[in-house]
Every structure is written in C-alpha cells, then in structure tokens.
Design a protein around this motif. Sequence first.
Motif, PDB file in Angstrom:
ATOM      1  N   ASN A 104      39.819   8.538  32.297  1.00 22.00           N
ATOM      2  CA  ASN A 104      41.237   8.904  32.430  1.00 22.00           C
ATOM      3  C   ASN A 104      41.883   9.517  31.198  1.00 22.00           C
ATOM      4  O   ASN A 104      42.980  10.049  31.275  1.00 22.00           O
ATOM      5  N   SER A 105      41.227   9.387  30.052  1.00 19.76           N
ATOM      6  CA  SER A 105      41.836   9.894  28.822  1.00 19.76           C
ATOM      7  C   SER A 105      40.751  10.045  27.770  1.00 19.76           C
ATOM      8  O   SER A 105      39.624   9.534  27.940  1.00 19.76           O
ATOM      9  N   GLY A 106      41.121  10.713  26.674  1.00 17.13           N
ATOM     10  CA  GLY A 106      40.168  10.888  25.582  1.00 17.13           C
ATOM     11  C   GLY A 106      39.762   9.550  24.984  1.00 17.13           C
ATOM     12  O   GLY A 106      38.577   9.278  24.745  1.00 17.13           O
ATOM     13  N   THR A 107      40.735   8.695  24.776  1.00 18.78           N
ATOM     14  CA  THR A 107      40.409   7.428  24.113  1.00 18.78           C
ATOM     15  C   THR A 107      39.504   6.569  24.996  1.00 18.78           C
ATOM     16  O   THR A 107      38.589   5.908  24.488  1.00 18.78           O
ATOM     17  N   GLU A 108      39.686   6.618  26.301  1.00 22.31           N
ATOM     18  CA  GLU A 108      38.788   5.843  27.170  1.00 22.31           C
ATOM     19  C   GLU A 108      37.380   6.422  27.128  1.00 22.31           C
ATOM     20  O   GLU A 108      36.388   5.681  27.201  1.00 22.31           O
ATOM     21  N   SER A 132      39.572  10.392  10.286  1.00 25.67           N
ATOM     22  CA  SER A 132      39.217  10.786  11.655  1.00 25.67           C
ATOM     23  C   SER A 132      40.276  10.271  12.625  1.00 25.67           C
ATOM     24  O   SER A 132      40.999   9.323  12.319  1.00 25.67           O
ATOM     25  N   TYR A 133      40.336  10.890  13.787  1.00 22.87           N
ATOM     26  CA  TYR A 133      41.175  10.389  14.873  1.00 22.87           C
ATOM     27  C   TYR A 133      40.388  10.467  16.169  1.00 22.87           C
ATOM     28  O   TYR A 133      39.889  11.539  16.536  1.00 22.87           O
ATOM     29  N   HIS A 134      40.265   9.325  16.859  1.00 20.25           N
ATOM     30  CA  HIS A 134      39.527   9.322  18.116  1.00 20.25           C
ATOM     31  C   HIS A 134      40.331   8.694  19.250  1.00 20.25           C
ATOM     32  O   HIS A 134      39.777   8.454  20.321  1.00 20.25           O
ATOM     33  N   GLY A 135      41.602   8.370  19.011  1.00 21.93           N
ATOM     34  CA  GLY A 135      42.409   7.795  20.071  1.00 21.93           C
ATOM     35  C   GLY A 135      43.056   6.503  19.624  1.00 21.93           C
ATOM     36  O   GLY A 135      42.892   6.076  18.475  1.00 21.93           O
ATOM     37  N   ASN A 136      43.766   5.864  20.559  1.00 18.41           N
ATOM     38  CA  ASN A 136      44.652   4.774  20.167  1.00 18.41           C
ATOM     39  C   ASN A 136      44.404   3.445  20.842  1.00 18.41           C
ATOM     40  O   ASN A 136      45.183   2.513  20.659  1.00 18.41           O
ATOM     41  N   LEU A 183      31.700  11.425  15.147  1.00 20.41           N
ATOM     42  CA  LEU A 183      32.441  12.415  14.355  1.00 20.41           C
ATOM     43  C   LEU A 183      33.192  13.360  15.285  1.00 20.41           C
ATOM     44  O   LEU A 183      32.718  13.647  16.390  1.00 20.41           O
ATOM     45  N   GLU A 184      34.327  13.845  14.818  1.00 26.30           N
ATOM     46  CA  GLU A 184      34.934  14.996  15.473  1.00 26.30           C
ATOM     47  C   GLU A 184      34.133  16.216  15.009  1.00 26.30           C
ATOM     48  O   GLU A 184      33.853  16.334  13.810  1.00 26.30           O
ATOM     49  N   THR A 185      33.809  17.110  15.902  1.00 30.38           N
ATOM     50  CA  THR A 185      33.057  18.300  15.477  1.00 30.38           C
ATOM     51  C   THR A 185      33.874  19.087  14.453  1.00 30.38           C
ATOM     52  O   THR A 185      33.327  19.577  13.448  1.00 30.38           O
ATOM     53  N   LEU A 216      29.569  13.212  19.341  1.00 28.17           N
ATOM     54  CA  LEU A 216      30.544  14.207  18.867  1.00 28.17           C
ATOM     55  C   LEU A 216      31.779  14.183  19.757  1.00 28.17           C
ATOM     56  O   LEU A 216      31.675  14.272  20.993  1.00 28.17           O
ATOM     57  N   ASP A 217      32.919  14.053  19.109  1.00 21.94           N
ATOM     58  CA  ASP A 217      34.211  14.048  19.793  1.00 21.94           C
ATOM     59  C   ASP A 217      34.736  15.484  19.823  1.00 21.94           C
ATOM     60  O   ASP A 217      35.120  16.034  18.797  1.00 21.94           O
ATOM     61  N   GLU A 218      34.703  16.068  21.026  1.00 23.67           N
ATOM     62  CA  GLU A 218      35.163  17.458  21.219  1.00 23.67           C
ATOM     63  C   GLU A 218      36.463  17.477  22.016  1.00 23.67           C
ATOM     64  O   GLU A 218      36.769  18.473  22.670  1.00 23.67           O
ATOM     65  N   ILE A 219      37.166  16.354  21.987  1.00 24.51           N
ATOM     66  CA  ILE A 219      38.372  16.253  22.801  1.00 24.51           C
ATOM     67  C   ILE A 219      39.374  17.349  22.441  1.00 24.51           C
ATOM     68  O   ILE A 219      40.016  17.933  23.311  1.00 24.51           O
ATOM     69  N   GLN A 220      39.449  17.661  21.151  1.00 23.69           N
ATOM     70  CA  GLN A 220      40.408  18.698  20.769  1.00 23.69           C
ATOM     71  C   GLN A 220      39.812  20.119  20.749  1.00 23.69           C
ATOM     72  O   GLN A 220      40.380  21.031  21.334  1.00 23.69           O
ATOM     73  N   PRO A 221      38.668  20.333  20.089  1.00 22.45           N
ATOM     74  CA  PRO A 221      38.172  21.721  20.052  1.00 22.45           C
ATOM     75  C   PRO A 221      37.512  22.192  21.342  1.00 22.45           C
ATOM     76  O   PRO A 221      37.295  23.395  21.514  1.00 22.45           O
ATOM     77  N   GLY A 245      37.894  15.941  26.734  1.00 21.33           N
ATOM     78  CA  GLY A 245      39.159  15.566  27.378  1.00 21.33           C
ATOM     79  C   GLY A 245      40.155  16.703  27.215  1.00 21.33           C
ATOM     80  O   GLY A 245      39.810  17.879  27.354  1.00 21.33           O
ATOM     81  N   LYS A 246      41.380  16.356  26.922  1.00 26.44           N
ATOM     82  CA  LYS A 246      42.491  17.304  26.673  1.00 26.44           C
ATOM     83  C   LYS A 246      42.494  18.542  27.564  1.00 26.44           C
ATOM     84  O   LYS A 246      42.962  18.473  28.682  1.00 26.44           O
ATOM     85  N   GLY A 247      41.956  19.682  27.103  1.00 27.47           N
ATOM     86  CA  GLY A 247      42.052  20.935  27.861  1.00 27.47           C
ATOM     87  C   GLY A 247      41.243  20.968  29.142  1.00 27.47           C
ATOM     88  O   GLY A 247      41.334  21.924  29.923  1.00 27.47           O
TER      89      GLY A 247
END
Length: 398
Positions: A104-108, A132-136, A183-185, A216-221, A245-247
């Motif tokens: 349902n979300s990036g953090t999940e 880093s940021y991977h969610g809340n 890691l975030e890419t 690899l966290d590609e939620i943003q890129p 996630g995101k886009g």
Amino acid sequence: MQKEDFFTYQAQTSPHPLGMEVSRAKGSYIYDQEGHAHLDFVAGVSACGLGHCHPRVVEAIKTQVDRYMHVMVYGEYVQQPAVEFAKLLASQLPKKLETTYLVNSGTEAIEGALKLARRHTGRSQIVAANRSYHGNTTGSLSLMGFEERKSAFRPLMPDVRFINFNSEGDLEKVTEKTAAVVLETIQGGAGFILPQNDYLQKVRKRCDDVGALLILDEIQPGFGRTGKLFAFQHFNCVPDILVIGKGMASGLPVGAFVASKDMMANLKDHPKFGHITTFGGNPVIAAASLATLRELTETELIPQTLEKEKLFRKLLVHPLIKEIRGKGLMLAPIMESKEVADYLVLEAAKKGLILFWLLFETKAVRISPPLTISMKEIEEGCDIIIALLNSYKPNAVN
Ligand SMILES: Cc1ncc(COP(=O)(O)O)c(C=O)c1O
C-alpha cells in the motif's frame, strides 16, 4: 472556511503547512479554489510522474471501478490488473527480479523487504546509510540515518548499523552477520546524491562476498524519473530486492517489493502468511499502475527526461545556485544558504510555482516535476526562479 476545518479536524505534520486549497489538478498544474493555476515542479513529491489526472490512467481507473474494487486480501484471487502489471514489470527487469509483492505504500514495501531478507538469510542485522530515508513506520524509521528525526521514537528496531553512502571503506561493516544492506539508489532527503566511482558495484560485491542481500530503494527515482525505468539500470548493479512506489500508480497509494520467485517463496511458509495485507494489489490501484507502466514503456517520456534535465541546467544558472544535484527530473539546486532555499520555496508559491524542500539538506530546493512537463512549462517555471533570485535580499523571508 474549509481551511479552518482543515486545522480543526485534520492532523498536521508541521507548524506551518502550505495550506493551498485545492480545487482540481490537470497535467502540470494544480488549480486552487480561486481558480489560480500553480505550475507543479514537485508532482506530489515525485508521485505524479505522468502529471495530474493523465487520461490513460483515469480511463483505466474508471473502467476498473465499474468492474470490481476490492474482493479479497492480497495473494488469494487471480485479478487481471495486478497479474498484468506484475508480468509487464518483470519483462522490464533482470530475470532475478521476476516476482512482485504489491503493497500500500513505500514504507510498507520496505518493511516487507526487511522481513523477506531476514527470513531468507536467517540473519537479523540490517546495514543502512547515514542521511537515508526509507519511510516512517517503525522498521523504515529504524533505517533512517538521521538521529534528530528518530530519537523521539526509540526504542526502534534493533541490530541496524550505519555506513556513509559512497564510502568504500565503510563496507567492512557489512559482514557475515548482515542480512541485507538497504540503500536508496540515489539518496533523496540527503540532497539527491548519486552513487560515485562504481559505489553500487562495490556494495554488490561486498554483499556477495559475505552472503548478504542488497536491497535498493527506488521509491523516489523509479518509474522513469532519472532517464531509465529504474535508476539502478544506470549503474550496472542488480539488487536482490527492489523496492518501488510513488510514481508507480500516478498518484494512487502504492508500493511493491520485487525479488526472485525462489526468494519470495519464503513468505509462503514458516510462517505461512509471512507478509499479509488487506489492500495490497488492490485492483483499482493495480489498473492505474498498469496504465502508468504501459504509458512509460510505450512512449519516449523516459529518454525525454534527460533532454528536460539539460534545459533545467541551462536555465538555472545564478550566483545564488551553487550546484544542481541529481539526474533527469530528480533535481536539487543547492542554494548559497538555507535562507535562500526557504525564500525561494515560499516566494515561488506566491508567484504560482510549486517548489518544495528536501528532508535533510536544508540548502536544497526540490525540482521533481511530472515527466510530462513541456519545455515551455520548464522555461516558465525557471523564469520565475531566476527573477526571484535576482530580487533576493538577505532576511527577506517573513
Ligand atoms: C526513498 C524513499 N523511500 C521510502 C519512502 C516512503 O514511501 P511512502 O511515503 O509511500 O511510505 C519515500 C517517500 O518519500 C522515499 O522517498
């Protein structure tokens, strides 16, 4: 009136929310209740890659709503939008990333990836990066390499170690005890920091040497923002688990983690239902994801992001802009000071241009517009930025 209700009945997350009263949104613009158009250089914090209310996505959502909206928890029934999305996604990824778990979300998605890595390796330690940021949610928050934002919520998940992104020397902290390196890419909140000197390949090798997984966290890129469908495709390094996630659903809430079929099978037993979620793979959201991925893979939007990046870099030249970090349409002009960044975001809002901050890098201004933005709209927004910087006077923010 509505604003008062917003402050009375809805929770806020900052003392001074921007508070625009939204009436509708289309393409690169959000319209407020007075009918003013606001050019959107943020795209719902990278979530609206195809712009607002892309017709192909809207059509797919409407068609699906008329068929069925929710029938069963994730993973039990065969639902065409989710199956077709996962199949199309697999066709765009290396063979070992063939199986998708929709959430349902990036953090999940990060939580699911952590559980999968621990279950698969039988190890508990997770290595994450500073800034880093991977969610809340609590697991993702435990990976946040920024003490100020997490100390109030301790105790968090134990057994997390931190390394500096791009530091080859720090990779010795990845050992036989490590389940996964996350890691975030491209580091987002830290200031759109790209991996340097084959860093990701070095991380990959270290993980292979000690039997750890690479997440690899590609939620943003992800979903085309950097000129490839996923940013890792620039760096010759394939993760064991890809988190997205995101886009992905053009603005509907979504996330997913992707791994090999064998690895994902771990979630089926010991324990059975290793990760479950009611709405993951929701057919309406899956239909939006499928339409989004089709649009991205059937058009030139992704390669065009690199042309659009060039235009931004050509136009955003000013003594108060010290550098522009990032790639494609994930760009962060770094201002001379935090004051300039604050001034620019707040004053641009008054001129009908939406900009935003990054979480940790206070001198940065976020530019992550829809991939569908036109060259003319880029020029229009950059003209506003340059005019504002030309009239900047220290202590101008009030
Ligand atoms: C890199 C990265 N990971 C994870 C997340 C969390 O995603 P969500 O807000 O959908 O939970 C975000 C959101 O900003 C992000 O940028």
